[in-house]
Design an enzyme around this catalytic site. Structure first.
Site, mmCIF file in Angstrom:
data_model
loop_
_atom_site.group_PDB
_atom_site.id
_atom_site.type_symbol
_atom_site.label_atom_id
_atom_site.label_comp_id
_atom_site.label_asym_id
_atom_site.label_seq_id
_atom_site.Cartn_x
_atom_site.Cartn_y
_atom_site.Cartn_z
ATOM 1 C CG HIS A 21 8.149 -1.655 4.058
ATOM 2 N ND1 HIS A 21 7.272 -2.699 4.220
ATOM 3 C CD2 HIS A 21 7.457 -0.552 4.429
ATOM 4 C CE1 HIS A 21 6.102 -2.241 4.648
ATOM 5 N NE2 HIS A 21 6.191 -0.933 4.800
ATOM 6 C CG HIS B 19 0.351 3.723 7.977
ATOM 7 N ND1 HIS B 19 -0.687 3.132 7.301
ATOM 8 C CD2 HIS B 19 1.456 2.998 7.667
ATOM 9 C CE1 HIS B 19 -0.229 2.103 6.589
ATOM 10 N NE2 HIS B 19 1.067 1.999 6.806
ATOM 11 C CD GLU C 49 2.794 -1.949 6.522
ATOM 12 O OE1 GLU C 49 2.683 -0.777 6.908
ATOM 13 O OE2 GLU C 49 3.047 -2.231 5.339
ATOM 14 C CG HIS D 66 -0.309 -0.126 2.538
ATOM 15 N ND1 HIS D 66 -0.816 -0.876 3.577
ATOM 16 C CD2 HIS D 66 0.817 0.439 3.030
ATOM 17 C CE1 HIS D 66 -0.026 -0.767 4.626
ATOM 18 N NE2 HIS D 66 0.977 0.032 4.324
#
Ligand code: DHB
Ligand code: FE
Length: 280
Positions: free
Chosen positions: A193, A59, A240, A12
């Site tokens: 990431h 977030h 995630e 995303h």
């Protein structure tokens, strides 16, 4: 009865929102990423789901560090988009399905998942970027949405095993809904990431490809990872991946991979997408 027809996963990355706004689909940097999505959209056009349950992580827009639910389920008539700081173009509100939301909430709580129910919920890039990728003509699609936010931001985050079990409970919830609706489950975020700290820029292709492979037929193996192992292998934000496992938990039929795509790097991330069919 309601039926879960499949599951989709996609990274995303906020920069994708800007790339969509600038129509960079054929740009050499973006093409290998965007080329993964037409097949997913063709499948969605054929299957025509009525509802997308989108498992993402907030977030810092709707929840902040002061109040951080582990599992939060949307129960609103609509979900407004807002910007928690990336400066990507904002989208019109997304239509909810409060009746199905309350059925899911009721079933999850009876199944011992003490979630936070949200009659107001703003959604960030973790929700909107996947919606843009999968339903670019959202207004015409008529699809209703239920956002489910799982904390991946502030430790302690729920374990992969807990998220997989949450997915199982979500699957039971949806499939006990008496209306004839077709549902897809979307798990957003990942793959590896890390955006800050000493390992900023860390990507682990080998681990990502292993996860994309095993999530199809051996999700229980991945559910055995501890949160620490996941962070070590996938990076702080690569945690995630628990959102993908929650999605996978909801698929209890015959699961078959229809499409996948993986490309590195997109921004700071190993960008992965999957389309899984969930046949009866
Ligand atoms: C990036 C990836 C994310 O998952 C996110 O939430 C923000 C930024 C990135 O790679 O830039
Ligand atoms: Fe993210």
């Amino acid at each position: 009865m309601a039926r879960i027809v499949g599951g989709l996963t996609t990274s995303h990355i906020p920069a994708v929102g800007n790339a969509i706004a600038k129509q960079l689909f054929d740009d050499p940097y973006w093409k290998p990423f965007f080329d993964g999505y037409p097949k997913a959209r063709t499948w969605l056009d054929a299957v025509k789901p009525d509802v997308a349950i989108v498992i993402y992580n907030d977030h810092g827009l709707n929840f902040f560090l002061d109040k951080m639910p582990t599992f939060a389920v949307g129960a609103a008539f609509e979900y407004k988009n807002d910007d928690e700081g990336w400066g990507i173009p904002m989208l019109p509100p997304f239509k909810g399905d409060p009746k199905l939301s309350w059925h899911v909430i009721d079933s999850l709580v009876r199944d011992e998942f003490d979630i936070c129910s949200c009659q107001e919920m703003t959604v960030d890039h973790g929700f909107t970027v996947p919606m843009q990728l999968l339903w670019p003509d959202y207004a015409a699609s008529g699809i209703r949405t239920i956002p489910i936010s799982i904390n991946t931001v502030q430790h302690p985050i729920p374990s992969p095993a807990r998220c997989y079990k949450f997915g199982r409970a979500l699957g039971r919830a949806v499939e006990s809904y008496p209306e004839d609706v077709k549902v897809v489950i979307v798990g957003t975020g990942g793959l590896s990431h890390q955006l800050d700290g000493k390992r900023a820029g860390f990507i682990n292709k080998e681990f990502d490809l292993m996860c994309m492979d095993k999530i199809v037929g051996e999700p229980e193996t991945l559910a055995k990872l501890s949160p620490l192992e996941l962070v070590r292998e996938a990076g702080a934000q690569g945690a995630e991946f628990i959102l993908w496992l929650a999605m996978r938990g909801a698929l209890t039929g015959k699961v078959r991979k229809l499409h996948s795509n993986y490309h590195i790097p997109i921004s700071n991330t190993g960008a992965g997408m999957l389309v899984l069919e969930n046949a009866a």
